[in-house]
Design a protein around this motif. Structure first.
Motif, mmCIF file in Angstrom:
data_model
loop_
_atom_site.group_PDB
_atom_site.id
_atom_site.type_symbol
_atom_site.label_atom_id
_atom_site.label_comp_id
_atom_site.label_asym_id
_atom_site.label_seq_id
_atom_site.Cartn_x
_atom_site.Cartn_y
_atom_site.Cartn_z
ATOM 1 N N LEU A 1 55.336 61.565 73.324
ATOM 2 C CA LEU A 1 56.194 60.460 72.440
ATOM 3 C C LEU A 1 55.935 61.464 71.081
ATOM 4 N N ASN A 2 54.938 62.886 70.745
ATOM 5 C CA ASN A 2 54.439 63.442 69.904
ATOM 6 C C ASN A 2 55.577 64.718 69.743
ATOM 7 N N ALA B 1 53.748 68.099 86.112
ATOM 8 C CA ALA B 1 52.855 66.001 85.302
ATOM 9 C C ALA B 1 53.591 65.690 84.572
ATOM 10 N N GLN B 2 54.948 65.510 84.556
ATOM 11 C CA GLN B 2 54.827 65.570 83.214
ATOM 12 C C GLN B 2 54.982 63.893 82.740
ATOM 13 N N ASN B 3 54.450 64.378 81.470
ATOM 14 C CA ASN B 3 54.666 63.258 80.464
ATOM 15 C C ASN B 3 55.695 62.872 79.589
ATOM 16 N N PRO B 4 56.357 61.144 79.974
ATOM 17 C CA PRO B 4 54.848 60.211 80.234
ATOM 18 C C PRO B 4 56.148 60.130 81.403
ATOM 19 N N THR B 5 56.522 60.651 82.566
ATOM 20 C CA THR B 5 57.726 59.605 83.597
ATOM 21 C C THR B 5 57.086 60.065 85.351
ATOM 22 N N GLY B 6 55.796 61.165 85.234
ATOM 23 C CA GLY B 6 55.728 61.589 85.717
ATOM 24 C C GLY B 6 56.355 63.021 87.288
ATOM 25 N N CYS B 7 57.495 62.303 86.976
ATOM 26 C CA CYS B 7 58.776 63.148 87.828
ATOM 27 C C CYS B 7 58.851 64.891 87.130
#
Ligand SMILES: Cc1ncc(COP(=O)(O)O)c(C=O)c1O
Length: 297
Positions: A25-26, A75-81
């Motif tokens: 988000l940031n 480990a992508q933030n926010p999707t985990g994909c």
């Protein structure tokens, strides 16, 4: 430094960075505050609840040459994909052809597969192909040093001479920011990474944490399936790392929050690390109740 010295931006007077639509988000605020315009690329398919490689790679192909694109290493933030190894290879080839610069944010190395090197394969591949890249990584998460503000910034330079010039600029910028930055955190990192036994122990601890995240994902998915929650929940275990886009609507998230006191972002992002043996069943029951209440019969 990019804003003032990246050639294509200087030439077109248009410092613009392309971010996945779903990202930390940031990220947009960070770049905006540095005077760099954030623009967005499709990344996640809400239909398949997975990385939408076709849309992402097509969008990158159609960007102006020498664009700057932010990628998370794993480990992508926010999707985990994350991209698969083959997809990383294809992305590298597109970056190479289009002359794009990759801005790698590696906040969670090791959190996806359990192995730090495996989770940085994409970055390594780009570096081996000499794609211009900036690599930033925080030790906040992988060393649990949240408030010490310790991390790395690496820039791949085309030659030693250019590297030295970049270093001089970086030192000037650091000097303008603070005279004597805190070094306690970096001394901890240095002690661990310069000692084989401590480094091995650290890598094992990161693996243990990734295993924990995996087992919580399995427990949440199994909980939802046992309760015959409408929908397909396989994506919870297909995704990896600390976060999961579980695929809940804003209406469902609001109900979860107000009726069940389970808190997650409006986007439907769950912090898997926030689940534990005391609250995982309750969370699964709450999600199940909300999905059942909002799914037409
Ligand atoms: C993807 C990503 N990048 C960067 C950061 C910033 O980490 P730090 O506050 O440790 O610098 C975070 C923190 O949540 C993050 O999720």
């Amino acid at each position: 430094m990019l804003k003032n010295h990246y050639g294509p931006w200087k030439a077109n007077g248009n410092p613009e960075i392309f971010l996945p639509s779903e990202s930390w988000l940031n990220h947009p605020f960070l770049f905006e505050s540095a005077g760099i315009k954030p623009s967005f690329l499709p990344y996640f398919s809400s239909k398949t609840k997975a990385f939408d490689f076709v849309s992402f790679s097509e969008a990158i192909k159609s960007l102006p040459a020498q664009s700057v694109v932010l990628l998370q290493s794993g480990a992508q933030n926010p999707t985990g994909c994350d991209p698969s190894p083959d997809q990383w290879r294809e992305l590298a080839s597109i970056f190479s052809q289009r002359g794009h610069l990759a801005f790698f944010d590696a906040a969670y190395p090791g959190f996806a597969s359990g192995d730090i090197d495996t989770d940085l394969e994409g970055v390594r591949l780009f570096a081996e192909q000499e794609i211009p890249l900036v690599f930033v990584s925080t030790y906040g998460k992988s060393f649990g040093l949240y408030s010490e503000r310790v991390g790395i910034l690496s820039i791949l330079a085309p030659s030693e001479e250019v590297g030295k010039r970049i270093e001089r600029h970086m030192k000037l910028l650091a000097r303008a920011e603070s005279g004597a930055p805190p070094d306690f955190g970096s001394m901890i990192i240095e002690s661990v990474l310069s000692d084989d036994t401590l480094e091995r122990q650290w890598r094992q601890e990161v693996r243990h944490m990734a295993d924990q995240l995996k087992s919580r994902r399995i427990a949440l998915r199994e909980g939802l399936e046992k309760l015959q929650t409408p929908g397909d929940w396989r994506h919870i275990t297909d995704q990896s790392g600390m976060f999961s886009y579980v695929g809940l609507s804003v209406e469902q998230v609001t109900l979860l929050r107000n009726k069940h006191h389970v808190y997650l972002q409006d986007s439907g992002r769950i912090s898997i690390a926030g689940l534990n043996k005391f609250n995982i069943d309750y969370t699964a029951r709450s999600i199940s109740a909300v999905v059942k209440a909002t799914t037409p019969q």
